[in-house]
Scaffold this active site. Structure first.
Site, PDB file in Angstrom:
ATOM      1  N   ASP A  42     -43.387 -13.714   4.644  1.00 51.48           N
ATOM      2  CA  ASP A  42     -43.922 -12.946   5.765  1.00 51.48           C
ATOM      3  C   ASP A  42     -42.831 -12.448   6.714  1.00 51.48           C
ATOM      4  O   ASP A  42     -41.666 -12.840   6.612  1.00 51.48           O
ATOM      5  CB  ASP A  42     -44.920 -13.803   6.552  1.00 51.48           C
ATOM      6  CG  ASP A  42     -46.272 -13.897   5.858  1.00 51.48           C
ATOM      7  OD1 ASP A  42     -46.519 -13.111   4.934  1.00 51.48           O
ATOM      8  OD2 ASP A  42     -47.079 -14.768   6.257  1.00 51.48           O
ATOM      9  N   LYS A  63     -46.651  -8.639   7.698  1.00 49.61           N
ATOM     10  CA  LYS A  63     -47.458  -7.752   8.524  1.00 49.61           C
ATOM     11  C   LYS A  63     -46.887  -7.752   9.934  1.00 49.61           C
ATOM     12  O   LYS A  63     -46.541  -8.789  10.476  1.00 49.61           O
ATOM     13  CB  LYS A  63     -48.915  -8.209   8.590  1.00 49.61           C
ATOM     14  CG  LYS A  63     -49.592  -8.428   7.250  1.00 49.61           C
ATOM     15  CD  LYS A  63     -51.069  -8.754   7.474  1.00 49.61           C
ATOM     16  CE  LYS A  63     -51.724  -9.266   6.205  1.00 49.61           C
ATOM     17  NZ  LYS A  63     -51.452 -10.686   5.982  1.00 49.61           N
ATOM     18  N   MET A 176     -49.969 -14.249  19.592  1.00 43.76           N
ATOM     19  CA  MET A 176     -50.344 -12.853  19.328  1.00 43.76           C
ATOM     20  C   MET A 176     -51.133 -12.246  20.497  1.00 43.76           C
ATOM     21  O   MET A 176     -52.137 -11.562  20.299  1.00 43.76           O
ATOM     22  CB  MET A 176     -51.151 -12.762  18.028  1.00 43.76           C
ATOM     23  CG  MET A 176     -50.380 -13.249  16.812  1.00 43.76           C
ATOM     24  SD  MET A 176     -51.369 -13.343  15.290  1.00 43.76           S
ATOM     25  CE  MET A 176     -52.373 -14.789  15.628  1.00 43.76           C
TER      26      MET A 176
END
Length: 256
Positions: A42, A63, A176
Site C-alpha cells: 500500500d 490508494k 483520515m
C-alpha cells in the site's frame, strides 16, 4: 493455472507494516516477507520493507485520496490470481490490517477461493504515532479510555461517531480526518470544548514527521501556519498536554 507451473501451495498472508518507521514491523512480519513470492503493498508502506523480499515480485496497489492504482475488487482478484500462479502472496498494509485497512474483506475473499490465509498483526498508528510523539492515549487521572475513529466514511462524509466521542471525556484519535478538520472543530466547539488540547501528527514515526499542537479553537491556524496535511492523525484530549510536560522533564534532566 493453479499451482501447475510453480508447484507451490497458494497462500495469502496479511501483514501489518506498522505506523511508518520500517523498524517498527514485527519480526513475524519480516519473516513473512522473506518467504514471499509476491508482495502487494500500500501507499503508506515504507519502501525499505520491500528489501526483505528481494526475490519477490513487488506490486504497488496503494490508494490515496482521489488516486487509485487498483480498485478494491481488482486488488482482491490480483491477490488470489498471484497466489495460484506464484505461491505465497504477502498483502502488506500500513499499520494493522484490521484497523481501517479492509483486511478482513481481503481475508474473506481469499478464504472463499480455497486459499490458505494468515494474519500477522501490525503496530497501529492510532497508538504508536501519538506514543512516538510523547502523547499517551490513556493516562492515570487524565484519560481512562480512547476512541479510534475514521474521519471519513465510505460515502466521503464525516463519521457520526465523532459527535458521540466529543461528548465523552475520552481521548479521541481520528484517522483520515484532515479534510474534515473544520467540521471536527465545530463539533467539539458545540460541546463546549474550545480549549481542549489538540495535536496533528503528520508522517508519524518517520524522519520527516511534523507535529502541530494547539487547542480546538486554534488548531486550524496551526495547521495553516505549519502547512500540515495528509498523511496525518488527529489527537484530541487532555493527554496532548503530556507532550510538553515530558519534554520539560527531559530538558530539566539534561541540565543536571
Amino acid at each position: 493455472m493453479k499451482n501447475s507451473v510453480m508447484h507451490k501451495p497458494a497462500k495469502v498472508t496479511l501483514v501489518g507494516a506498522g505506523p511508518g518507521d520500517p523498524e517498527l514491523i514485527t519480526l513475524k512480519g519480516m519473516s513473512a516477507l522473506k518467504s514471499a513470492d509476491v508482495v502487494l503493498y500500500d501507499a503508506l508502506v515504507h519502501p525499505d520493507l520491500l528489501d526483505h523480499a528481494p526475490d519477490a515480485e513487488h506490486i504497488f496497489v496503494g490508494k490515496r485520496k482521489g488516486c487509485y492504482a487498483f480498485q478494491q475488487d481488482q486488488i482482491n482478484e490480483l491477490m488470489v490470481s498471484r497466489a495460484y500462479s506464484h505461491g505465497h502472496v504477502v498483502r502488506l498494509k500500513g499499520g494493522d490490517p484490521f484497523v481501517f485497512g479492509r483486511g478482513s474483506e481481503e481475508l474473506e475473499f481469499a478464504s472463499k477461493q480455497g486459499i490458505e490465509v494468515e494474519v500477522i498483526p501490525g503496530i497501529s498508528s492510532c497508538i504508536a504515532v501519538p506514543s512516538a510523539a510523547d502523547i499517551p492515549v490513556t493516562k492515570r487521572g487524565v484519560s481512562k479510555s480512547f476512541w479510534v475513529i475514521t474521519g471519513t466514511t465510505r460515502e466521503h462524509e464525516l463519521c457520526r461517531d465523532i459527535t458521540h466521542a466529543a461528548r465523552s471525556s475520552a481521548t479521541v484519535v481520528i484517522l483520515m480526518g484532515m479534510s474534515k478538520l473544520p467540521e471536527i472543530v465545530r463539533i467539539f466547539e458545540r460541546e463546549g470544548k474550545s480549549n481542549l488540547p489538540v495535536a496533528i501528527i503528520q508522517n508519524g514515526t518517520l524522519d520527516n514527521e511534523k507535529i502541530g499542537v494547539g487547542t480546538v479553537n486554534t488548531i486550524l491556524e496551526v495547521v495553516e501556519k505549519d502547512k500540515l496535511s495528509n498523511p496525518a492523525i488527529i489527537v484530541l484530549g487532555e493527554v496532548v498536554s503530556s507532550r510538553s510536560q515530558l519534554q520539560w522533564v527531559r530538558r530539566e534532566a539534561a541540565l543536571k
